[in-house]
Design an enzyme around this catalytic site. Sequence first.
Site, PDB file in Angstrom:
ATOM      1  N   THR A 153       5.661 -20.285   9.489  1.00 24.04           N
ATOM      2  CA  THR A 153       4.788 -20.751  10.436  1.00 24.04           C
ATOM      3  C   THR A 153       5.166 -21.177  11.804  1.00 24.04           C
ATOM      4  O   THR A 153       4.524 -20.946  12.868  1.00 24.04           O
ATOM      5  CB  THR A 153       3.870 -22.064   9.839  1.00 24.04           C
ATOM      6  OG1 THR A 153       3.655 -21.655   8.404  1.00 24.04           O
ATOM      7  CG2 THR A 153       3.050 -22.623  10.518  1.00 24.04           C
ATOM      8  N   CYS A 422       2.739 -20.615  -0.736  1.00 19.99           N
ATOM      9  CA  CYS A 422       2.892 -19.396   0.581  1.00 19.99           C
ATOM     10  C   CYS A 422       4.189 -19.742   1.347  1.00 19.99           C
ATOM     11  O   CYS A 422       4.450 -18.955   2.066  1.00 19.99           O
ATOM     12  CB  CYS A 422       1.788 -19.257   1.111  1.00 19.99           C
ATOM     13  SG  CYS A 422       0.337 -17.980   0.299  1.00 19.99           S
ATOM     14  N   PHE A 423       4.583 -20.856   1.163  1.00 19.47           N
ATOM     15  CA  PHE A 423       6.143 -21.384   1.710  1.00 19.47           C
ATOM     16  C   PHE A 423       5.952 -21.046   3.170  1.00 19.47           C
ATOM     17  O   PHE A 423       7.087 -20.661   3.879  1.00 19.47           O
ATOM     18  CB  PHE A 423       7.105 -20.239   1.089  1.00 19.47           C
ATOM     19  CG  PHE A 423       6.934 -20.014  -0.382  1.00 19.47           C
ATOM     20  CD1 PHE A 423       7.120 -20.890  -1.527  1.00 19.47           C
ATOM     21  CD2 PHE A 423       6.093 -18.696  -0.890  1.00 19.47           C
ATOM     22  CE1 PHE A 423       6.912 -20.706  -2.623  1.00 19.47           C
ATOM     23  CE2 PHE A 423       6.135 -18.402  -1.943  1.00 19.47           C
ATOM     24  CZ  PHE A 423       6.270 -19.279  -3.067  1.00 19.47           C
ATOM     25  N   CYS A 424       5.170 -21.651   3.744  1.00 18.16           N
ATOM     26  CA  CYS A 424       4.800 -21.691   5.325  1.00 18.16           C
ATOM     27  C   CYS A 424       4.856 -20.322   5.579  1.00 18.16           C
ATOM     28  O   CYS A 424       5.920 -20.221   6.777  1.00 18.16           O
ATOM     29  CB  CYS A 424       5.821 -22.614   5.963  1.00 18.16           C
ATOM     30  SG  CYS A 424       5.401 -24.291   5.486  1.00 18.16           S
ATOM     31  N   ASN A 425       4.822 -19.177   5.023  1.00 17.18           N
ATOM     32  CA  ASN A 425       4.742 -17.793   5.491  1.00 17.18           C
ATOM     33  C   ASN A 425       3.592 -17.069   5.076  1.00 17.18           C
ATOM     34  O   ASN A 425       3.695 -16.083   3.947  1.00 17.18           O
ATOM     35  CB  ASN A 425       5.967 -17.545   4.918  1.00 17.18           C
ATOM     36  CG  ASN A 425       6.410 -15.556   5.701  1.00 17.18           C
ATOM     37  OD1 ASN A 425       5.651 -14.937   5.949  1.00 17.18           O
ATOM     38  ND2 ASN A 425       7.586 -15.512   5.603  1.00 17.18           N
TER      39      ASN A 425
END
Length: 888
Positions: A153, A422-425
């Site tokens: 992100t 979503c793991f900042c992705n």
Amino acid sequence: MAGAAAESGRELWTFAGSRDPSAPRLAYGYGPGSLRELRAREFSRLAGTVYLDHAGATLFSQSQLESFTSDLMENTYGNPHSQNISSKLTHDTVEQVRYRILAHFHTTAEDYTVIFTAGSTAALKLVAEAFPWVSQGPESSGSRFCYLTDSHTSVVGMRNVTMAINVISTPVRPEDLWSAEERSASASNPDCQLPHLFCYPAQSNFSGVRYPLSWIEEVKSGRLHPVSTPGKWFVLLDAASYVSTSPLDLSAHQADFVPISFYKIFGFPTGLGALLVHNRAAPLLRKTYFGGGTASAYLAGEDFYIPRQSVAQRFEDGTISFLDVIALKHGFDTLERLTGGMENIKQHTFTLAQYTYVALSSLQYPNGAPVVRIYSDSEFSSPEVQGPIINFNVLDDKGNIIGYSQVDKMASLYNIHLRTGCFCNTGACQRHLGISNEMVRKHFQAGHVCGDNMDLIDGQPTGSVRISFGYMSTLDDVQAFLRFIIDTRLHSSGDWPVPQAHADTGETGAPSADSQADVIPAVMGRRSLSPQEDALTGSRVWNNSSTVNAVPVAPPVCDVARTQPTPSEKAAGVLEGALGPHVVTNLYLYPIKSCAAFEVTRWPVGNQGLLYDRSWMVVNHNGVCLSQKQEPRLCLIQPFIDLRQRIMVIKAKGMEPIEVPLEENSERTQIRQSRVCADRVSTYDCGEKISSWLSTFFGRPCHLIKQSSNSQRNAKKKHGKDQLPGTMATLSLVNEAQYLLINTSSILELHRQLNTSDENGKEELFSLKDLSLRFRANIIINGKRAFEEEKWDEISIGSLRFQVLGPCHRCQMICIDQQTGQRNQHVFQKLSESRETKVNFGMYLMHASLDLSSPCFLSVGSQVLPVLKENVEGHDLPASEKHQDVTS
């Protein structure tokens, strides 16, 4: 693996057998000595814990911290901007750390400059704001900002900076760049010097795939085009995830900008990163704001400012976090001493990831269906193309995805720490899970936001599960994780063998006779107790049934002048011992959040729910609320409320009873701010006496705090419902709602499932009382049908009306026996299986309307009249008639 095991019986699968024989041999461990010994010595706090979130944050070692604190105790470090002796020591030490960082990345100060930042995100922001962008004009081209869609992100967020200055941002899919690499062309229009920036990660933080470092030179030379635009390309290599477990040679792969975060490498310090800037690109960076230490000269009254000549000094506004920078030296020293260097870490962590990947990929249900779906762009063939990250979702035997939140809750029962979401992705998440742009918008409209637990919407996953390995990870961790998957999905504690892992300190395969190898047995039995569970086996474990099993409990003594029976009680008209369908059978309040229940037969109602329900909570020395998730022994604290004497008496085995007043002394009370479920609440400390009592019982500093009578905590709009007109529900220290209701018939159904014999002919018995207490309800009713309460929209208990907000999404707390504090994960697992999607049990209620001008009570024996959801519009019909539509 499991499917094959059904045919081959108990044949064990060795660690060497899990790998392709033709593949290069990889090392496990770090030379002579047992990795288990290293873990026990340096990471003793991990005993009983399986930590698999190293991509989120790896862990610091004990000797690393001891070395750093010893340094601080022996030296005096002053502000590096001063000129005294201690400040000079700080300045020189910081400069040595810069050299150490450059050496770690195989480069020197001749080529790169280290700019300290607050982390990799701050480093990215610095580049976005300082890059020499050229805005696009009406008739002229401008700069391009290109980034791989498989980016964090913080990289994607750079586009908001470029957008504001009319610079076009272009996302590039990995497959498009791979195909472009295959047809790479010669450079076009080499005379154009329009600056462009291409950002990509060395390693995806989502799947662990490693993108070619050769892209750096190919893009810079013009042989590889992120977009077909003439100009001079600069490359930002997001190395934060990659360098946590792998060496990066910047002498061979000379990216212009390399952001990193140091806690990803050795766990401490946090909040410190760096931007490594190639010296040929550094002069191009522009800066607007200037802070302390960055100016050679400036005037306060005129626009005159001369920046420092040093690139680092020019961009490090204010005093850097110099003690944290000094801590880096000890991190590098310890990492080298324990492992021998990043190349060894790279081989070790990949070995674990490859083994886990093969094992997970082979797991099958008896019908042949896969147990997991792995999201990967590689086959884990080499550490050059894949890092130590595995991303997956768990499936049922029909191929349906089990929500990541449910998997996370189950993992916590096994003391396994992993990451979900979503793991900042978002880009990688969309690509691997097949989530369209429109679906992202739809999910947001449905209430899903990044970082929440809304894991499935219309059967579609909103995220996944990620495990990742660090330099101190072991095959024991892998075995524990595989046991967890097998135990929870293949419904057995012994029929499916876990692969047996033999590892030496050099090559894969059976350990040599003289090696000190770690040998992981194929144990399928019950997991070892966590430290918390170990603590519960001591002298303070007992059955506190005197608190909750004393039925009927005598009603509290109240001021009879103010507490005449209400229509609510008169309307019940049911004598004790003659309870019919849909009546209240039990009432509980929980005066201290997460502590034992206080059972009553009749109790006053307040504007926040049952009077004094969850009005107090136990906090640690940092003021953080404790729950049974962290401290199961909370359930052994027994509160009793005496309304006549206006006190709460607290008991626990081995402790003298202690009294706490029900209300604060306004003249002596100091209000402090606390948090409950992200809400700010006003509280006050109940004093040193009870604090000492609790600290003695738990063996660590604790305080008892109470919600202030002036604190107003409004209920949020949750469960997709609005509050009824004219109502504004307020909450005590509860998590979600004013009341929680459960149905005895629903408990009976779960009780039947739990007491069904398993494949081995064993029985695991749970009493009905035990089960009901685990769900910590306020109101228990004896309905006719299991889970019929989930179809209700409103209920009336006597003359009191309640709105049904929605189901309670259960967490791992239901696995804790409320009478002993012991855990048993089978309750959550069985409920998860029976409810299929969400682990729901019980319904949240709030007052639909409440008139407290005269006292109101809830009583055991009161009639419960539900209103069905489909009939909610017909309020003119009697509730009993609406109920008869489906039950008669």
